[in-house]
Design an enzyme around this catalytic site. Structure first.
Site, PDB file in Angstrom:
ATOM      1  N   GLY A 234      37.247   1.369-128.287  1.00  0.00           N
ATOM      2  CA  GLY A 234      37.093   1.039-126.875  1.00  0.00           C
ATOM      3  C   GLY A 234      37.967   1.898-125.967  1.00  0.00           C
ATOM      4  O   GLY A 234      38.535   2.909-126.389  1.00  0.00           O
TER       5      GLY A 234
ATOM      6  N   ARG B  77      40.948   1.538-124.805  1.00  0.00           N
ATOM      7  CA  ARG B  77      42.321   1.774-125.257  1.00  0.00           C
ATOM      8  C   ARG B  77      42.344   2.832-126.356  1.00  0.00           C
ATOM      9  O   ARG B  77      43.197   3.716-126.356  1.00  0.00           O
ATOM     10  CB  ARG B  77      42.975   0.484-125.759  1.00  0.00           C
ATOM     11  CG  ARG B  77      44.476   0.674-126.049  1.00  0.00           C
ATOM     12  CD  ARG B  77      45.140  -0.600-126.561  1.00  0.00           C
ATOM     13  NE  ARG B  77      46.595  -0.472-126.540  1.00  0.00           N
ATOM     14  CZ  ARG B  77      47.337   0.060-127.507  1.00  0.00           C
ATOM     15  NH1 ARG B  77      46.750   0.538-128.599  1.00  0.00           N
ATOM     16  NH2 ARG B  77      48.656   0.129-127.403  1.00  0.00           N
ATOM     17  N   CYS B  78      41.398   2.747-127.287  1.00  0.00           N
ATOM     18  CA  CYS B  78      41.329   3.740-128.363  1.00  0.00           C
ATOM     19  C   CYS B  78      41.136   5.148-127.817  1.00  0.00           C
ATOM     20  O   CYS B  78      41.617   6.120-128.402  1.00  0.00           O
ATOM     21  CB  CYS B  78      40.174   3.422-129.310  1.00  0.00           C
ATOM     22  SG  CYS B  78      40.383   1.917-130.280  1.00  0.00           S
ATOM     23  N   MET B  79      40.410   5.270-126.702  1.00  0.00           N
ATOM     24  CA  MET B  79      40.062   6.593-126.174  1.00  0.00           C
ATOM     25  C   MET B  79      41.140   7.164-125.262  1.00  0.00           C
ATOM     26  O   MET B  79      40.912   8.208-124.646  1.00  0.00           O
ATOM     27  CB  MET B  79      38.749   6.504-125.386  1.00  0.00           C
ATOM     28  CG  MET B  79      37.528   6.183-126.222  1.00  0.00           C
ATOM     29  SD  MET B  79      36.006   6.475-125.313  1.00  0.00           S
ATOM     30  CE  MET B  79      36.189   5.374-123.907  1.00  0.00           C
TER      31      MET B  79
END
Length: 405
Positions: free
Chosen positions: A393, A395-397
């Site tokens: 999502g 945050r991951c990106m």
């Protein structure tokens, strides 16, 4: 704005690191999906449009966006003597072991990509055997290899910039990744934090050459003094021990590290797929983690070592104890089991806070987003039909470089 400053998950975000998905996604095939940690093949054109919308949403809200590929390009442009060292190391880490192929690939990259940016993007994209124009009569390997063989594998997970290195207070952890596929990604972090003028003086709390795995998705800065780290499928307890010792030996104000023991499965890949902070007193949470939880409190023993104490309780009680205030856990899918499973698959609890109570979310998780808005959280929604195929999502990106405070 040289250096890094990330002492919170929610304070106003001022500078963030992204990677725009590139041609590396074109080198995903059905046969390599599992090896390259994807469940499906994103449509690159749309994935780039969605990522550009993400970057623009950040800029509109006062965040400076910097790209991994740009920082690495600047390193090579400002330090021409580094190019050869980087290329040779990249080829070695790509698994190219024979002298013949090391020379073929070095010459191919060096001769065909004189522009530093083009070179960086090509290292991310991967190299197909057909590009090298080798004389097959001189090699049994070439004669028996498929024409479409990737000699150097692509790095399709790079747009998840959260994982390969992580900002911790005013320092950085350059991580040793769980999978061989992703471990090569951290080479860019090594060179950026060694040579880039903005980052070469940043203290390093973990090295990519350490033995044990740790990934940025498992690292959450709860506040200036408390760091949360997940013991997960991709982060080993030995790595957390080493990280803790290095932080406590530095002049970092962090005095407590909480190691959350989370289930070892794809659904709970990292701590930030389990919960993320969205306001001073609010967290999104995977409903599957709401039972009793084991957490280990790690502090310094005052003699260069660490002291570990087991803490048991609910996620809510543990967070309240260390944050010093009541907290509200908002379950992905609003508690509806079917909606929770569906939206958790698309990272409904993996949000990026750009200020207290202001988060970037995937628009597809409409049940979770509605619940968040009902609780007073502002949701900046971005399209994600293709980006979400990588199972990560907002945050991951993103890797925050600088937050206020």
């Amino acid at each position: 704005m040289a250096g890094v400053n990330v002492k919170s998950e929610i304070k106003p975000l001022k500078r963030v690191l992204l990677h725009r998905p590139g041609n590396e996604l074109l080198n995903l095939t059905p046969n390599t999906l599992e090896e390259l940690l994807f469940d499906d093949i994103p449509f690159l054109k749309v994935a780039q449009e969605e990522h550009d919308a993400f970057a623009q949403a950040l800029r509109v809200n006062g965040v400076e966006v910097v790209y991994l590929e740009d920082l690495m390009t600047e390193v090579l442009d400002q330090n021409p003597d580094v190019r050869e060292t980087f290329l040779k190391q990249f080829i070695e880490e790509a698994g190219i072991r024979t002298d013949r192929y090391q020379k073929i690939i070095f010459d191919y990259l060096n001769d065909n990509y004189p522009n530093s940016r083009d070179l960086v993007l090509k290292t991310m994209e991967g190299i197909n055997l057909t590009e090298l124009h080798t004389d097959k009569q001189n090699s049994l390997v070439d004669l028996v290899s498929e024409a479409s063989k990737m000699v150097v594998a692509p790095m399709p997970n790079l747009y998840f910039t959260r994982d390969n290195f992580a900002m911790i207070g005013n320092g950085v952890s350059i991580n040793r990744m769980y999978s061989v596929t992703r471990n090569r990604e951290t080479i860019y972090g090594e060179y950026i934090f060694k040579h880039h003028p903005d980052f070469k003086d940043v203290p390093q709390y973990y090295s990519r050459y350490n033995t044990f795995h740790i990934e940025g998705g498992d690292i959450l800065n709860l506040n200036e003094h408390v760091l949360a780290v997940g013991i997960s499928q991709r982060t080993e307890p030995d790595a957390i021990d080493q990280l803790a010792k290095n932080i406590f030996e530095s002049d970092s104000p962090i005095d407590t590290i909480l190691a959350f023991n989370i289930p070892n499965s794809r659904a709970f890949m990292h701590l930030d797929t389990v919960f993320t902070q969205i306001d001073v007193d609010k967290f999104t949470v995977h409903p599957g983690i709401l039972g009793p939880l084991t957490v280990f409190e790690i502090t310094s023993d005052g003699q260069g070592g660490i002291k570990v104490q087991e803490k048991t309780g609910t996620l809510e009680s543990i967070l309240e104890g260390y944050l010093g205030r009541p907290v509200e856990l908002i379950p992905c899918g609003g508690g509806d089991r079917i909606a929770a499973e569906r939206e958790q698959w698309n990272d409904g609890s993996n949000t990026l806070a750009i200020a207290p109570g202001v988060v970037v979310v995937y628009e597809r998780n409409d049940v979770t987003n509605k619940v968040l808005e009902e609780r007073g959280v502002e949701c900046i929604q971005i399209p994600s039909a293709e980006l979400s195929r990588g199972r990560g999502g907002p945050r991951c990106m993103s890797m925050p470089i600088w937050r206020e405070g």
